[in-house]
Design a protein around this motif. Sequence first.
Motif, PDB file in Angstrom:
ATOM      1  N   ILE A  27       5.150 -17.409   8.059  1.00 39.40           N
ATOM      2  CA  ILE A  27       4.983 -17.214   6.614  1.00 39.40           C
ATOM      3  C   ILE A  27       4.444 -15.810   6.346  1.00 39.40           C
ATOM      4  CG2 ILE A  27       3.763 -17.997   4.544  1.00 39.40           C
ATOM      5  CD1 ILE A  27       3.707 -20.814   5.890  1.00 39.40           C
ATOM      6  N   MET A  28       3.458 -15.405   7.158  1.00 40.32           N
ATOM      7  CA  MET A  28       2.864 -14.084   7.011  1.00 40.32           C
ATOM      8  C   MET A  28       3.916 -12.996   7.261  1.00 40.32           C
ATOM      9  SD  MET A  28      -0.151 -12.342   9.255  1.00 40.32           S
ATOM     10  CE  MET A  28       0.952 -12.095  10.650  1.00 40.32           C
ATOM     11  N   ALA A  29       4.664 -13.117   8.330  1.00 41.70           N
ATOM     12  CA  ALA A  29       5.678 -12.110   8.671  1.00 41.70           C
ATOM     13  C   ALA A  29       6.749 -12.013   7.581  1.00 41.70           C
ATOM     14  CB  ALA A  29       6.307 -12.427  10.021  1.00 41.70           C
ATOM     15  N   ALA A  30       7.172 -13.152   7.053  1.00 43.86           N
ATOM     16  CA  ALA A  30       8.182 -13.153   5.991  1.00 43.86           C
ATOM     17  C   ALA A  30       7.656 -12.493   4.718  1.00 43.86           C
ATOM     18  CB  ALA A  30       8.632 -14.579   5.697  1.00 43.86           C
ATOM     19  N   SER A  31       6.340 -12.440   4.568  1.00 40.53           N
ATOM     20  CA  SER A  31       5.719 -11.820   3.400  1.00 40.53           C
ATOM     21  C   SER A  31       5.396 -10.347   3.632  1.00 40.53           C
ATOM     22  CB  SER A  31       4.430 -12.568   3.036  1.00 40.53           C
ATOM     23  OG  SER A  31       4.717 -13.896   2.687  1.00 40.53           O
ATOM     24  N   GLY A  32       5.788  -9.815   4.793  1.00 42.43           N
ATOM     25  CA  GLY A  32       5.559  -8.407   5.088  1.00 42.43           C
ATOM     26  C   GLY A  32       4.246  -8.118   5.796  1.00 42.43           C
ATOM     27  N   GLY A  33       3.542  -9.164   6.212  1.00 45.26           N
ATOM     28  CA  GLY A  33       2.260  -8.970   6.886  1.00 45.26           C
ATOM     29  C   GLY A  33       2.421  -8.733   8.372  1.00 45.26           C
ATOM     30  N   ARG A  34       1.505  -7.905   8.905  1.00 48.97           N
ATOM     31  CA  ARG A  34       1.491  -7.678  10.354  1.00 48.97           C
ATOM     32  C   ARG A  34       0.044  -7.504  10.799  1.00 48.97           C
ATOM     33  NH1 ARG A  34       0.503  -2.741  12.468  1.00 48.97           N
ATOM     34  NH2 ARG A  34       0.206  -1.046  10.976  1.00 48.97           N
TER      35      ARG A  34
END
Length: 94
Positions: A27-34
């Motif tokens: 979910i985080m990765a799909a939201s642009g988070g790293r």
Amino acid sequence: MPGYLIFEIEVTDEAAWRHYREFAGPIMAASGGRFVLSSDRIESLEGGWQPASISVVEFPSTDDARRFYHSAGYQKVVGLRQLASRGKGILVDA
């Protein structure tokens, strides 16, 4: 300007924590988070602050970080994190 979610986490249930991460990571990765960092190797320098671990997640903007945190998808798994750990979190605008 990037936005950062910073969490101080003490994992209290390893199995539940692994379960939470299975859902939260995508979910985080799909939201642009790293992840910028996630570590339990911490040296207290001032004030006696000794968190069990620190995680810093970078998003393209503060608004992106806020949207991720408040998204329906992530809010479905926040309860898993809270069952698996104790912690504090903040949103920082760079």
